[in-house]
Design a protein around this motif. Sequence first.
Motif, mmCIF file in Angstrom:
data_model
loop_
_atom_site.group_PDB
_atom_site.id
_atom_site.type_symbol
_atom_site.label_atom_id
_atom_site.label_comp_id
_atom_site.label_asym_id
_atom_site.label_seq_id
_atom_site.Cartn_x
_atom_site.Cartn_y
_atom_site.Cartn_z
ATOM 1 N N GLY A 113 -5.556 4.047 2.682
ATOM 2 C CA GLY A 113 -4.699 4.465 1.579
ATOM 3 C C GLY A 113 -5.496 5.072 0.441
ATOM 4 O O GLY A 113 -5.124 6.111 -0.114
ATOM 5 N N LEU A 123 -7.035 -1.789 -4.779
ATOM 6 C CA LEU A 123 -6.369 -2.461 -3.667
ATOM 7 C C LEU A 123 -7.297 -3.448 -2.979
ATOM 8 O O LEU A 123 -6.992 -4.631 -2.843
ATOM 9 N N THR A 166 0.833 -1.201 0.000
ATOM 10 C CA THR A 166 0.000 0.000 0.000
ATOM 11 C C THR A 166 0.867 1.251 0.000
ATOM 12 O O THR A 166 0.576 2.228 -0.699
ATOM 13 N N ALA A 190 -9.766 3.323 -3.700
ATOM 14 C CA ALA A 190 -9.236 2.158 -2.985
ATOM 15 C C ALA A 190 -9.698 0.843 -3.595
ATOM 16 O O ALA A 190 -9.294 -0.222 -3.132
ATOM 17 N N VAL A 242 -5.812 -0.534 3.741
ATOM 18 C CA VAL A 242 -5.998 -0.372 2.302
ATOM 19 C C VAL A 242 -7.045 0.705 2.018
ATOM 20 O O VAL A 242 -6.873 1.557 1.133
#
Length: 378
Positions: free
Chosen positions: A367, A230, A149, A227, A364
């Motif tokens: 991020g 991910l 990440t 996101a 995640v």
Amino acid sequence: MDFLLEGITSITWQQAVMYLVGIALIWLAVKKKYEPALLLPMGFGAILVNLPMSGVINQVLSGVGETNGIIQWLFEVGIEASEALPILLFIGIGAMIDFGPLLQKPVMFFFGAAAQFGIFFALSAACLMGFPLQDAASIGIIGAADGPTSILVSQILHSNYIGPIAVAAYSYMALVPIVQPFAIKLVTTKKERQITMDYQPNSVSKSMRIVFPIAVTFIVGLLAPSAVALVGFLMFGNLLRECGVLGNLSETAQTTLANLITLLLGITISFSMRANAFVNVNTLMIMGIGLLAFVFDTIGGVLFAKFINLFLKKKINPMIGAAGISAFPMSSRVVQKLAMEEKPGNVLIMQAAGANVSGQIASVIAGGLVVSLVTQFL
């Protein structure tokens, strides 16, 4: 004879420093067994990319002309152009994770969310130290305690410090057994660390295990689109594990795919560890901020657990909150080891595992949210 000495005489002191950094990473991997699958290729790659007139990066060499380096090509194709390597790794990570402990106690997800505090602390600290917003946000993601990440976010935001960020993220992930006990003891008493918790396993149906990765992908895709790559690949890997009809693919994702991508990612990220980009004061600042990020991740999770205890008759062990970081499964093991040291026979591993896997999802998502927020300001 001069051409034989040309390489030696071309070594700069910055490159010599990077040789020591590379050797240190290899030593940590081999001697201390700290994240060897990542630190060893990163360490060896750091040496490769800093050899004068190296053929692993694009250079113009006398008598040879322009060379096309394999490590630079891998970086440009696998990370810079597509972010493919870190994203593909999430398939393997998802296939390894058992979300059962989290599904048994969904409240554990809040511990994962609370343990992301280090991201925002590090982001704020980096801004105060004068880093541009996109670099500060990338540095802050070190607090996600998730190497892929960190690499992906710093690449999406076009940070100038991908190398130091990757080294900090993976190094501190490897040092979780050292960093976390110190941080936990800062904000807890011995009596709190001795709290026992009953574990009453509840069966999680196969249908629930299958629905969970699909539902998470939908929710994240609608609420935090940045996101979804991910989380989507993480959940796809988990769906391979839980569907029950793709055992061979699940095993391949957990072993062959994860190992291969980890190997390539480790040596590829070393392209950003060239001496001219790595050896500077900013790198030291990033390493310091990264350490603080991990410490405040832990503190954030523990303090949240202590806050919850204010409203509970049967108290929970606040160390569970420390397991909410994404360093899976190291953090849950650290909590269990510390619990046994404080009170022999105190088993917290399943509760810690629930918080730990929730941290994987939360990091995640965090991020993706950081990317979305930063791109709105840039």
